[in-house]
Design a protein around this motif. Structure first.
Motif, PDB file in Angstrom:
ATOM      1  N   GLY A 145       0.785  -1.224   0.000  1.00  0.00           N
ATOM      2  CA  GLY A 145       0.000   0.000   0.000  1.00  0.00           C
ATOM      3  C   GLY A 145       0.816   1.272   0.000  1.00  0.00           C
ATOM      4  O   GLY A 145       0.351   2.317   0.462  1.00  0.00           O
ATOM      5  N   ARG A 146       2.036   1.213  -0.537  1.00  0.00           N
ATOM      6  CA  ARG A 146       2.896   2.409  -0.589  1.00  0.00           C
ATOM      7  C   ARG A 146       3.177   2.814  -2.033  1.00  0.00           C
ATOM      8  O   ARG A 146       4.250   3.294  -2.367  1.00  0.00           O
ATOM      9  CB  ARG A 146       4.198   2.149   0.164  1.00  0.00           C
ATOM     10  N   ARG A 147       2.200   2.611  -2.859  1.00  0.00           N
ATOM     11  CA  ARG A 147       2.342   2.874  -4.284  1.00  0.00           C
ATOM     12  C   ARG A 147       2.615   4.347  -4.551  1.00  0.00           C
ATOM     13  O   ARG A 147       2.029   5.222  -3.926  1.00  0.00           O
ATOM     14  CB  ARG A 147       1.069   2.457  -5.023  1.00  0.00           C
ATOM     15  N   ILE A 148       3.503   4.620  -5.502  1.00  0.00           N
ATOM     16  CA  ILE A 148       3.775   5.973  -5.979  1.00  0.00           C
ATOM     17  C   ILE A 148       3.026   6.129  -7.297  1.00  0.00           C
ATOM     18  O   ILE A 148       3.349   5.465  -8.286  1.00  0.00           O
ATOM     19  CB  ILE A 148       5.284   6.206  -6.190  1.00  0.00           C
ATOM     20  N   ASP A 149       2.037   6.995  -7.321  1.00  0.00           N
ATOM     21  CA  ASP A 149       1.196   7.132  -8.510  1.00  0.00           C
ATOM     22  C   ASP A 149       1.561   8.397  -9.269  1.00  0.00           C
ATOM     23  O   ASP A 149       1.269   9.508  -8.835  1.00  0.00           O
ATOM     24  CB  ASP A 149      -0.282   7.171  -8.107  1.00  0.00           C
ATOM     25  N   ASP A 150       2.241   8.225 -10.406  1.00  0.00           N
ATOM     26  CA  ASP A 150       2.559   9.365 -11.274  1.00  0.00           C
ATOM     27  C   ASP A 150       1.914   9.202 -12.639  1.00  0.00           C
ATOM     28  O   ASP A 150       2.347   9.793 -13.619  1.00  0.00           O
ATOM     29  CB  ASP A 150       4.074   9.547 -11.394  1.00  0.00           C
ATOM     30  N   GLY A 151       0.880   8.353 -12.708  1.00  0.00           N
ATOM     31  CA  GLY A 151       0.174   8.144 -13.958  1.00  0.00           C
ATOM     32  C   GLY A 151       0.664   6.961 -14.758  1.00  0.00           C
ATOM     33  O   GLY A 151       0.043   6.577 -15.751  1.00  0.00           O
ATOM     34  N   ARG A 152       1.780   6.359 -14.351  1.00  0.00           N
ATOM     35  CA  ARG A 152       2.309   5.198 -15.048  1.00  0.00           C
ATOM     36  C   ARG A 152       1.850   3.915 -14.368  1.00  0.00           C
ATOM     37  O   ARG A 152       1.338   3.932 -13.249  1.00  0.00           O
ATOM     38  CB  ARG A 152       3.844   5.276 -15.110  1.00  0.00           C
ATOM     39  N   SER A 153       2.053   2.810 -15.045  1.00  0.00           N
ATOM     40  CA  SER A 153       1.539   1.528 -14.555  1.00  0.00           C
ATOM     41  C   SER A 153       2.258   1.055 -13.301  1.00  0.00           C
ATOM     42  O   SER A 153       1.683   0.346 -12.476  1.00  0.00           O
ATOM     43  CB  SER A 153       1.661   0.451 -15.637  1.00  0.00           C
ATOM     44  N   LEU A 154       3.534   1.410 -13.165  1.00  0.00           N
ATOM     45  CA  LEU A 154       4.335   0.949 -12.044  1.00  0.00           C
ATOM     46  C   LEU A 154       4.669   2.105 -11.122  1.00  0.00           C
ATOM     47  O   LEU A 154       4.578   3.277 -11.503  1.00  0.00           O
ATOM     48  CB  LEU A 154       5.637   0.313 -12.544  1.00  0.00           C
ATOM     49  N   SER A 155       5.083   1.777  -9.902  1.00  0.00           N
ATOM     50  CA  SER A 155       5.559   2.783  -8.959  1.00  0.00           C
ATOM     51  C   SER A 155       7.028   3.055  -9.254  1.00  0.00           C
ATOM     52  O   SER A 155       7.888   2.209  -8.981  1.00  0.00           O
ATOM     53  CB  SER A 155       5.393   2.286  -7.521  1.00  0.00           C
ATOM     54  N   PHE A 156       7.325   4.200  -9.824  1.00  0.00           N
ATOM     55  CA  PHE A 156       8.687   4.521 -10.233  1.00  0.00           C
ATOM     56  C   PHE A 156       9.371   5.384  -9.178  1.00  0.00           C
ATOM     57  O   PHE A 156       8.872   6.451  -8.813  1.00  0.00           O
ATOM     58  CB  PHE A 156       8.690   5.298 -11.559  1.00  0.00           C
ATOM     59  N   LEU A 157      10.511   4.909  -8.691  1.00  0.00           N
ATOM     60  CA  LEU A 157      11.374   5.740  -7.865  1.00  0.00           C
ATOM     61  C   LEU A 157      12.207   6.633  -8.778  1.00  0.00           C
ATOM     62  O   LEU A 157      12.664   6.193  -9.828  1.00  0.00           O
ATOM     63  CB  LEU A 157      12.311   4.871  -7.028  1.00  0.00           C
TER      64      LEU A 157
END
Length: 207
Positions: A145-157
């Protein structure tokens, strides 16, 4: 993500959305765009291996244009979100294209005796470590539950080496293949630093 990549994404968001609107016809699907990007990317790698540098550059840029349009079209049709299967296909195709184009340039440069092959081996190693770091983070972040949502499919660091930088570097060694070896060594260093940055940031974010 890097400042350059973030700014470029913001600047291209509207043009890509308009492009997706123009090609929004039934026979054009996001997955077909992804497949077209994969096919032209593989064509670029083959052209580079054959030292057809100009053709390789054109196919590379066309491939990345297809890659830039599949996401906006998917979000347009899905009211703001793409399908999980499409996201999986997209990232897998990206990895295939990035890897094969590196191999293609390595083969072409060594064949033309303008650069040795080993700097590109360093790039592949750096890509492997970098990809492992952000894919592992994305998977664990999603599960916890620590997803990074920038509009892409994956959570990108964020990292020093992002999509925009990758497109620029791959274009550069096709433009000046005589410098490809030196560019590859420098790029491998940048990607390695990016991998280290992601490993540290990912561990901190999940702690």
């Amino acid at each position: 993500m890097t400042v350059f990549d973030a700014r470029l994404r913001r600047r291209l968001a509207d043009p890509l959305a308009r492009g997706a609107k123009l090609i929004d016809v039934p026979w054009v699907t996001p997955d077909r765009l992804t497949a077209a990007g994969l096919a032209t990317g593989l064509g670029s790698a083959a052209a580079a291996a054959g030292t057809l540098w100009a053709l390789a550059l054109v196919l590379w840029l066309v491939s990345r244009a297809f890659d830039g349009l599949d996401g906006p079209l998917a979000r347009r049709r899905a009211a703001g979100s793409g399908s999980p299967a499409g996201g999986f296909f997209d990232i897998t195709a990206d990895f295939v294209v990035y890897g094969t184009t590196v191999v293609g340039v390595a083969l072409g440069a060594s064949r033309a005796q303008v650069a040795p092959w080993w700097p590109f081996l360093l790039v592949m190693l750096a890509y492997y470590i970098n990809g492992t770091a952000f894919l592992a983070f994305s998977s664990i972040a999603e599960r916890t539950g620590r997803r990074i949502d920038d509009g892409r499919s994956l959570s990108f660091l964020g990292g020093l080496a992002e999509g925009a930088e990758t497109i620029a570097v791959h274009s550069l060694w096709l433009l000046v293949p005589g410098w490809a070896g030196g560019i590859a060594i420098a790029w491998a260093g940048v990607v390695a630093l990016s991998a280290g940055q992601r490993i540290i940031a990912g561990f901190a974010a999940l702690t």
